[in-house]
Each structure stands twice: as C-alpha cells, then as structure tokens.
Design an enzyme around this catalytic site. Structure first.
Site, PDB file in Angstrom:
ATOM      1  N   LYS A  14      43.936   6.876  18.426  1.00  0.00           N
ATOM      2  CA  LYS A  14      43.863   8.221  19.001  1.00  0.00           C
ATOM      3  C   LYS A  14      43.283   9.227  18.002  1.00  0.00           C
ATOM      4  CE  LYS A  14      47.687  10.556  20.171  1.00  0.00           C
ATOM      5  NZ  LYS A  14      48.641  11.465  20.845  1.00  0.00           N
ATOM      6  N   GLY A  87      48.612  18.142  20.825  1.00  0.00           N
ATOM      7  CA  GLY A  87      48.671  19.012  19.658  1.00  0.00           C
ATOM      8  C   GLY A  87      47.494  18.777  18.723  1.00  0.00           C
ATOM      9  N   ARG A 115      55.353  24.126  21.212  1.00  0.00           N
ATOM     10  CA  ARG A 115      55.117  23.704  19.835  1.00  0.00           C
ATOM     11  C   ARG A 115      54.431  24.799  19.026  1.00  0.00           C
ATOM     12  NH1 ARG A 115      52.464  17.805  20.316  1.00  0.00           N
ATOM     13  NH2 ARG A 115      52.756  17.878  18.065  1.00  0.00           N
ATOM     14  N   GLN A 162      46.861  17.349  10.490  1.00  0.00           N
ATOM     15  CA  GLN A 162      46.222  18.234  11.464  1.00  0.00           C
ATOM     16  C   GLN A 162      45.826  19.561  10.831  1.00  0.00           C
ATOM     17  OE1 GLN A 162      48.808  18.534  14.872  1.00  0.00           O
ATOM     18  NE2 GLN A 162      48.515  16.397  15.442  1.00  0.00           N
ATOM     19  N   ASP A 313      54.578   9.260  13.154  1.00  0.00           N
ATOM     20  CA  ASP A 313      54.669   9.052  14.599  1.00  0.00           C
ATOM     21  C   ASP A 313      55.394   7.763  14.964  1.00  0.00           C
ATOM     22  OD1 ASP A 313      53.365  11.393  15.385  1.00  0.00           O
ATOM     23  OD2 ASP A 313      51.396  10.491  15.111  1.00  0.00           O
ATOM     24  N   ARG A 389      56.197   8.861  23.023  1.00  0.00           N
ATOM     25  CA  ARG A 389      56.746   7.890  22.071  1.00  0.00           C
ATOM     26  C   ARG A 389      58.231   7.622  22.321  1.00  0.00           C
ATOM     27  NH1 ARG A 389      52.333   6.893  19.149  1.00  0.00           N
ATOM     28  NH2 ARG A 389      51.009   8.660  18.594  1.00  0.00           N
TER      29      ARG A 389
END
Length: 432
Positions: A14, A87, A115, A162, A313, A389
């Site tokens: 991803k 996100g 978020r 990020q 993650d 998840r």
C-alpha cells in the site's frame, strides 16, 4: 481448527502504491505501474491526482499507466479531494499541494475525520502553506499552497514516515534544499522512490546517529516502470494464522521485505516462529522474498521499543500471536497506535479480553499472558470501529478459538486488502 495449507500472493504494498501514483503524476511522460494495490485507499490517491491534472488509466491486464504533469504542474482541483479512510493519502497529498500555487479542500469518512493532522500541519505551515483545519487539526481541511515555498530543516518530534514524506514531497517544488532530521528511522519508501524517479536526494547520519534526509527542490522527475512488491503488512495476517493453527504450512509469494517495514517478521522469529525467506531478490529497488510459514510454538518476549516504527501497523496481529504464545509478551512505545484508524491499543485489549485472552492495557502498550498454544475461548462479537486491521486481526484470532468469533463489520478491509477473505479461504480457513 483445520490446518492451513497452500500458496498465496498478497496484494501490492500500500505504501509503495500511493507513492508510485503520486510521483508518476509529477513526472513528465508516461509511467507504468504493475501490481498496484487496488484497495479504496490507493484509489483515493489516484482520484486526487486525476483531479489535479494527471491522466491515470488501468489497462485490462491490470497495468496502470500514468501521464504526469511535471513538478510544479498540479492544477487547481474543481472540488474537494475525498480521501475516504486514507490517512496516508491525506498527509502525503497535503505535502504535494503545499508548494504548488493551488488551493485544495481535503475531506474524509467518519473515521479519518477523527484523526488529527497537526503533525503535518506544523512543518507545512513553516514552509508557507496556509492551512485551515477543523477543530483539533482535523478534516475537513483547506490548504492553500505557496509557490515558491520556503525550504526548511525539520526535526521529526515523533517517528512518522507520513510526516517525513509530506515534507520531502513539499520540498520537490521548493527552491533550495529541504531537510528532514529523523532521530528514529521509519519506512524509507519515499527516499528510495524519489531517487528512482531522479530527484536529488541524500541520506546521511549526524553525530547523534539521526538520519538527515536532504532533497533539492524544483526537481525534474523521469517516468518509470514500477513493479509493486506484495504488502508485508497484509502478509502478516496469513503468516500469523499459519503460525497459530496447528499443522499449518503455507507459502506467501513476492513479499516486500524492506528493513524499515519488516520488523514484524523479526519479532515473530524472536518468539520462535518458523518463517523461512525463500528466493530473496530485489524488485524495483525493494528487497523481496517468498515466505514459507509453518505452525510453531511461540514464546512471549519483551518487544524492543526501537523496532516499533518498522512494524507499527502490524501490532494488532502481533497481539493475536502473543495471546496464543507461551508466557508473557510486553510491548512499549506504541502511543502512535492510539491515533490510527481507531485507538488500536484500547480496541485490541477490549476485543482480546472478550475472546478469553489475558491482557493488561498501559498508556503506551499492552502486556499479554498467552495461552501456551491452547485455543482461545472465542464466542464474542468484536467491534472493529471501522478499522481494517482490527477486523482482520480478529478474523485470524477466530481460527484459533473454540467458539466462533464474530466481526461486526468486514467492509473496512476493502481499504487495504480487498481479497483477504477469499485468500484466507483458499488456504483452508473457515471464514463465513
């Protein structure tokens, strides 16, 4: 509990898929991407890049072609950019827009809109972007870019790939050199791919051991042919399933093993997992291998906090493995999990207790006393809080439970692993 067996391939990575679309859209000419993850998060990125001028098409053979607009060439979008649940799309695209002379409004679904975006807002504001966010630094959010933007040197207060990527992407169209100082290493897909597209980017270590990433702006990117490896985060779910279901042996093909991403496999092997890396190779600048996974007797460990950024993650599925291990597993340094799609520490602790695991929740991690391989009780309905998840982790936990585990909503899985149920059934999992 029927043993799992067979061979499977997980969808494309991803993180790499997002970046492949964005950088292809900033190159002049035609790029081709194979193996792109076609989940909702990545499709949100594709839609946003189309809205800002790139031509993006999917061929009948599954290959994607992207005709880019060039760095500095993004166009004013006609309407708000809908990020759905992503996100990553939001934060990285905020970086792209920040140094272009355009204004974009970012919106998202109920989960994404909770978020906070403050970590990205702070450095992009320093570069000159004008950002009007909803209370708490949340979406909806309007960003007015500045061109030319101001190059900055930014030290990440919290490990975040990020935030790092957002600043580097803003630096692409900013005159001079933009620097990000990273005290704790995070996934480096952006650095690898920016270099691959021809950006002038260097990575050095300072006297304190921090990574200093520098990018020279007003770059010209060259179109590329990218083959996206299988997502290591997605592969972690069938991996743990095979480890905890007695008698299982599976092979997962073409899994990306970038060292900044593959920490979960190191930790599982520390716990005694029988995971073999077969046919190690390099695809598009990323290390790749096939994983051969056999059911194993797992042992509880204290997970080193410095490994957390390389598997942030994957902690939900690691918690499931810990719940079936012998002895105690201790995790720390996981505050980041409280601001993901859900508060993953709280939601995992609640769900695991509901199906019979012994879990203590601390502010920055969980302490789990495993069953020693005995099945969990199961028999509960799990609230996923729209978190993909969480949904997949408890679907795996249910494979090692006496009574069925019910997941309240599997639709969020479409964001990252749309073929999860089909793949798991193909390996012999009883998912209804």
């Amino acid at each position: 509990m029927r043993p799992l067996s067979g061979r499977a391939g997980v969808p494309g990575d991803k993180s790499i898929s997002h970046r492949a679309l964005m950088l292809s859209a900033l190159a002049v000419g035609e790029s081709v991407v194979e193996g792109l993850l076609e989940g909702e998060d990545v499709l949100a990125t594709a839609a946003a890049m189309r809205a800002m001028g790139a031509t993006i098409e999917r061929g009948a053979d599954g290959r994607w072609t992207i005709h880019g607009v060039g760095v500095g060439g993004l166009l004013q979008p006609d309407q708000a950019l809908d990020m759905g649940n992503s996100g990553t799309s939001t934060r990285l695209l905020m970086g792209l827009v920040a140094s272009h002379p355009i204004t974009a409004t970012f919106i998202g679904d109920a989960s994404l809109s909770k978020r906070p975006m403050n970590r990205v807002i702070a450095p992009l504001s320093e570069m000159g972007a004008e950002i009007n966010a909803s209370p708490g630094g949340r979406l909806p959010l309007m960003l007015r870019g500045l061109c030319p933007a101001v190059p900055i040197e930014y030290c990440l207060p919290v490990a975040s790939a990020q935030v790092k990527s957002a600043v580097l992407l803003a630096g692409l169209n900013t005159p001079g050199v933009t620097r990000v100082i990273e005290p704790v290493p995070t996934r480096d897909h952006s650095e690898r791919m920016l270099r691959g597209f021809g950006a002038e980017l260097t990575v050095e270590e300072d006297g304190d051991g921090a990574r200093v990433i520098s990018i020279r702006g007003e770059a010209e990117l060259t179109p590329q042919h990218i083959v996206v490896p299988g997502d290591p985060s997605s592969a972690a779910f069938p991996t743990v399933a095979a480890l905890i279901v007695p008698g299982s042996e599976i092979v997962i093909g073409n899994v990306g093993l970038n060292p900044t991403r593959a920490g979960v496999y190191d930790v599982l092997r520390m716990m005694g997992a029988d995971i073999e890396f077969v046919d190690r190779r390099e695809v598009g600048g990323e290390p790749v291998a096939d994983l051969r996974v056999r059911a194993s007797t797992l042992r509880g460990i204290e997970v080193p906090p410095d490994i957390a950024p390389s598997m942030i993650d994957e902690f939900p599925i690691l918690f499931v493995a810990a719940a079936l291990a012998e002895g105690r597993t201790i995790t720390r340094g996981l505050e980041e999990l409280r601001v993901k799609e859900s508060d993953r520490l709280a939601v995992m602790a609640t769900g695991l207790r509901a199906i019979g695991a012994r879990v203590e929740e601390a502010e920055e991690g969980l302490v789990i006393d495993g069953t020693g391989g005995a099945p969990l009780a199961g028999g509960a309905t799990i609230a996923t809080h729209l978190d993909h998840r969480i949904a997949m982790s408890f679907a795996v936990a249910g494979l090692a439970a006496t009574d069925a585990v019910t997941i309240d909503d599997m639709t969020p899985v479409q964001t990252s692993f749309p073929v999860f149920t089909e793949l798991m059934r193909g390996l012999g999992a009883e998912l209804r």
